[in-house]
Design a protein around this motif. Sequence first.
Motif, PDB file in Angstrom:
ATOM      1  N   ARG A 214      50.380  36.972  39.212  1.00 25.07           N
ATOM      2  CA  ARG A 214      49.230  37.184  38.331  1.00 25.07           C
ATOM      3  C   ARG A 214      49.552  36.997  36.851  1.00 25.07           C
ATOM      4  O   ARG A 214      49.166  37.796  36.020  1.00 25.07           O
ATOM      5  CB  ARG A 214      48.668  38.593  38.551  1.00 25.07           C
ATOM      6  CG  ARG A 214      48.002  38.778  39.893  1.00 25.07           C
ATOM      7  CD  ARG A 214      47.216  40.083  39.920  1.00 25.07           C
ATOM      8  NE  ARG A 214      46.391  40.172  41.103  1.00 25.07           N
ATOM      9  CZ  ARG A 214      46.760  40.793  42.224  1.00 25.07           C
ATOM     10  NH1 ARG A 214      47.956  41.366  42.270  1.00 25.07           N
ATOM     11  NH2 ARG A 214      45.953  40.819  43.260  1.00 25.07           N
ATOM     12  N   ASN A 259      33.880  34.228  49.077  1.00 23.00           N
ATOM     13  CA  ASN A 259      33.038  33.417  48.206  1.00 23.00           C
ATOM     14  C   ASN A 259      33.361  31.939  48.428  1.00 23.00           C
ATOM     15  O   ASN A 259      34.457  31.591  48.861  1.00 23.00           O
ATOM     16  CB  ASN A 259      33.249  33.788  46.737  1.00 23.00           C
ATOM     17  CG  ASN A 259      34.716  33.867  46.378  1.00 23.00           C
ATOM     18  OD1 ASN A 259      35.568  34.015  47.242  1.00 23.00           O
ATOM     19  ND2 ASN A 259      35.016  33.774  45.106  1.00 23.00           N
ATOM     20  N   SER A 277      43.245  29.069  38.725  1.00 24.33           N
ATOM     21  CA  SER A 277      41.902  29.623  38.825  1.00 24.33           C
ATOM     22  C   SER A 277      41.181  28.926  39.970  1.00 24.33           C
ATOM     23  O   SER A 277      41.348  27.713  40.170  1.00 24.33           O
ATOM     24  CB  SER A 277      41.103  29.402  37.537  1.00 24.33           C
ATOM     25  OG  SER A 277      41.590  30.217  36.497  1.00 24.33           O
ATOM     26  N   THR A 279      37.639  27.672  41.494  1.00 25.40           N
ATOM     27  CA  THR A 279      36.283  27.322  41.087  1.00 25.40           C
ATOM     28  C   THR A 279      35.337  27.592  42.251  1.00 25.40           C
ATOM     29  O   THR A 279      35.585  27.142  43.378  1.00 25.40           O
ATOM     30  CB  THR A 279      36.186  25.838  40.691  1.00 25.40           C
ATOM     31  OG1 THR A 279      37.144  25.562  39.675  1.00 25.40           O
ATOM     32  CG2 THR A 279      34.791  25.512  40.181  1.00 25.40           C
ATOM     33  N   GLU A 280      34.264  28.343  41.985  1.00 24.72           N
ATOM     34  CA  GLU A 280      33.318  28.681  43.034  1.00 24.72           C
ATOM     35  C   GLU A 280      32.082  27.791  42.965  1.00 24.72           C
ATOM     36  O   GLU A 280      31.888  27.043  42.006  1.00 24.72           O
ATOM     37  CB  GLU A 280      32.949  30.158  42.916  1.00 24.72           C
ATOM     38  CG  GLU A 280      34.174  31.069  43.050  1.00 24.72           C
ATOM     39  CD  GLU A 280      33.869  32.532  42.828  1.00 24.72           C
ATOM     40  OE1 GLU A 280      32.683  32.919  42.947  1.00 24.72           O
ATOM     41  OE2 GLU A 280      34.812  33.288  42.525  1.00 24.72           O
ATOM     42  N   SER A 284      31.456  29.298  38.523  1.00 24.62           N
ATOM     43  CA  SER A 284      32.285  30.377  37.967  1.00 24.62           C
ATOM     44  C   SER A 284      33.731  30.211  38.403  1.00 24.62           C
ATOM     45  O   SER A 284      34.037  29.481  39.347  1.00 24.62           O
ATOM     46  CB  SER A 284      31.745  31.734  38.416  1.00 24.62           C
ATOM     47  OG  SER A 284      31.790  31.845  39.819  1.00 24.62           O
ATOM     48  N   ARG A 285      34.602  30.897  37.670  1.00 24.20           N
ATOM     49  CA  ARG A 285      36.038  30.828  37.975  1.00 24.20           C
ATOM     50  C   ARG A 285      36.590  32.217  38.268  1.00 24.20           C
ATOM     51  O   ARG A 285      36.149  33.204  37.688  1.00 24.20           O
ATOM     52  CB  ARG A 285      36.809  30.241  36.792  1.00 24.20           C
ATOM     53  CG  ARG A 285      36.562  28.787  36.502  1.00 24.20           C
ATOM     54  CD  ARG A 285      37.589  28.348  35.463  1.00 24.20           C
ATOM     55  NE  ARG A 285      37.265  27.071  34.870  1.00 24.20           N
ATOM     56  CZ  ARG A 285      38.008  26.491  33.928  1.00 24.20           C
ATOM     57  NH1 ARG A 285      39.097  27.123  33.472  1.00 24.20           N
ATOM     58  NH2 ARG A 285      37.670  25.324  33.436  1.00 24.20           N
ATOM     59  N   THR A 286      37.576  32.236  39.148  1.00 28.93           N
ATOM     60  CA  THR A 286      38.331  33.465  39.423  1.00 28.93           C
ATOM     61  C   THR A 286      39.796  33.162  39.191  1.00 28.93           C
ATOM     62  O   THR A 286      40.398  32.356  39.913  1.00 28.93           O
ATOM     63  CB  THR A 286      38.116  33.946  40.876  1.00 28.93           C
ATOM     64  OG1 THR A 286      36.729  34.143  41.111  1.00 28.93           O
ATOM     65  CG2 THR A 286      38.875  35.239  41.122  1.00 28.93           C
ATOM     66  N   SER A 287      40.380  33.783  38.171  1.00 22.93           N
ATOM     67  CA  SER A 287      41.790  33.515  37.861  1.00 22.93           C
ATOM     68  C   SER A 287      42.698  34.289  38.803  1.00 22.93           C
ATOM     69  O   SER A 287      42.263  35.202  39.509  1.00 22.93           O
ATOM     70  CB  SER A 287      42.096  33.912  36.415  1.00 22.93           C
ATOM     71  OG  SER A 287      42.122  35.328  36.290  1.00 22.93           O
ATOM     72  N   GLU A 290      42.604  37.971  38.883  1.00 24.44           N
ATOM     73  CA  GLU A 290      41.464  38.654  39.500  1.00 24.44           C
ATOM     74  C   GLU A 290      41.444  38.528  41.020  1.00 24.44           C
ATOM     75  O   GLU A 290      40.632  39.172  41.680  1.00 24.44           O
ATOM     76  CB  GLU A 290      40.161  38.071  38.935  1.00 24.44           C
ATOM     77  CG  GLU A 290      40.033  38.186  37.424  1.00 24.44           C
ATOM     78  CD  GLU A 290      38.885  37.360  36.899  1.00 24.44           C
ATOM     79  OE1 GLU A 290      37.867  37.977  36.500  1.00 24.44           O
ATOM     80  OE2 GLU A 290      38.984  36.118  36.903  1.00 24.44           O
ATOM     81  N   MET A 291      42.302  37.706  41.575  1.00 24.52           N
ATOM     82  CA  MET A 291      42.291  37.485  43.029  1.00 24.52           C
ATOM     83  C   MET A 291      42.870  38.686  43.762  1.00 24.52           C
ATOM     84  O   MET A 291      43.730  39.411  43.237  1.00 24.52           O
ATOM     85  CB  MET A 291      43.088  36.234  43.381  1.00 24.52           C
ATOM     86  CG  MET A 291      42.497  34.945  42.868  1.00 24.52           C
ATOM     87  SD  MET A 291      43.524  33.530  43.336  1.00 24.52           S
ATOM     88  CE  MET A 291      43.046  32.352  42.070  1.00 24.52           C
ATOM     89  N   SER A 292      42.422  38.878  44.996  1.00 32.70           N
ATOM     90  CA  SER A 292      42.948  39.965  45.821  1.00 32.70           C
ATOM     91  C   SER A 292      44.371  39.648  46.263  1.00 32.70           C
ATOM     92  O   SER A 292      44.796  38.484  46.271  1.00 32.70           O
ATOM     93  CB  SER A 292      42.076  40.164  47.061  1.00 32.70           C
ATOM     94  OG  SER A 292      42.204  39.050  47.939  1.00 32.70           O
TER      95      SER A 292
END
Length: 449
Positions: A214, A259, A277, A279-280, A284-287, A290-292
């Motif tokens: 992370r 998602n 990151s 891309t959804e 939107s983006r999830t870096s 922020e990921m599980s």
Amino acid sequence: MAEARITAVHLTAFKSFVNEVLPLSDLTILTGLNSSGKSNALDGLDVLSRLATGGDLADVLDGRGQYGPGEVRGGSAGCPPHGTDTFELGCTVELGDEVFEYSVTVRVAPDLRIEREQLQGPARAEKSKKIRRRDLITATGEENAPGLDVRIHNGRRGVNPATFVRDNRSVLAQAPILVRTSSIAGREVLHGVDVVQSALQAVFEFDPVPIAMRDYVRRSDAALKRDGSNLSAAILNLQHTQPARAQKVVEAISTIAANQVTGVQFETTTRDEVMLSLTEHDGSRTSAREMSDGLLRFAAVATALQSTAQDLDVDADDDAVPLTPDSEPVTGKVRVVLEEIENGLHPSQARVALRMIEDAVTSSGLQVTVTTHSPALLNALTGELNDKVVVCYRDEEGHSRLSPLVELSGYAQAMAHGEIGDLVTRSELVAPTPERSVDLDAFLSAIGG
């Protein structure tokens, strides 16, 4: 280029094992109850790989000095079977039709040292030129001696002369400075050393740690590390060197993510550092921050399984050079070792993980060894994949034992009544059941044939 591969690990006296052998094929799935010894078996392979580096025993086993992975699980003191001060391991390594056997005995108390080491393999006699299995290297040490007496095959009749070497690191790694390359016998000994070392150093023990993924990492730090900490750089590198494989990683992530993931992008810093990151579908983006944990771990596993030897932080590459002028270069066939591949995955995604493993073996040229408790993953096995499963269990004396699934007594009858995962859930196929038959007649009878 010739590729050396480990085909068996000999757990002669190691942790919970006594006189047991772990067979290894291109794909090996190790299963068994908790505390049956699965991790111990893989620890044996890890120890052999570490010893082959030639580092000081305290460094490679107890994580001292500069050895990267830290201590082996339990440290050197945890390697001998209970009540003993020594452990013994070995392996079978094949290169084409050539078969080499390596074994090592290590004493951990009162001092940590090599007590015995041996390498056997094909070699010829100096006069007759006949090739047969010979003791290429034999090393022994007395309790109070400051080192080891090493005898190296010289192709002549009689006892090979002894050489004295240090006992705080493997003789295998010291051999190149002990052997004369001017003789045929010497070159054959070094060839055997090269084969075994190459195979052992190509073991990639992969233990991805999500919290280490992370953060930004240097773009140039591209070879995937054993803890997955440079995942972002590794995926970016895969996009450049193997775009089709990188796309498979993205597709695998999209399959298991709740998602809808459509692609990956990379955030960068002025210091040429990158962070992954996702891309959804809505843009939107999830870096990575922020990921599980489960998603990051799966992304790391998918990346490892889509990588080639050059993309992993492992000592095996196509630029290997021969130890002697008249021998061919040898490289080790990379073996990715991963415990509990289902960790962080919903049971419904087990089939995705299994297909990733199969693809790694068939298209990436990797060997893969995994452990699993997942009934869903075991249920996903079909046909010849059952032959790849090894069951670990405890015998009446408490020692860990290993058996190919298809050789377990009761296998044929049990398989007539359910899938492997369901049977394991009912505590079947977790150990031999002597009262059951394994022959074909029993199987046909059980299914009404």
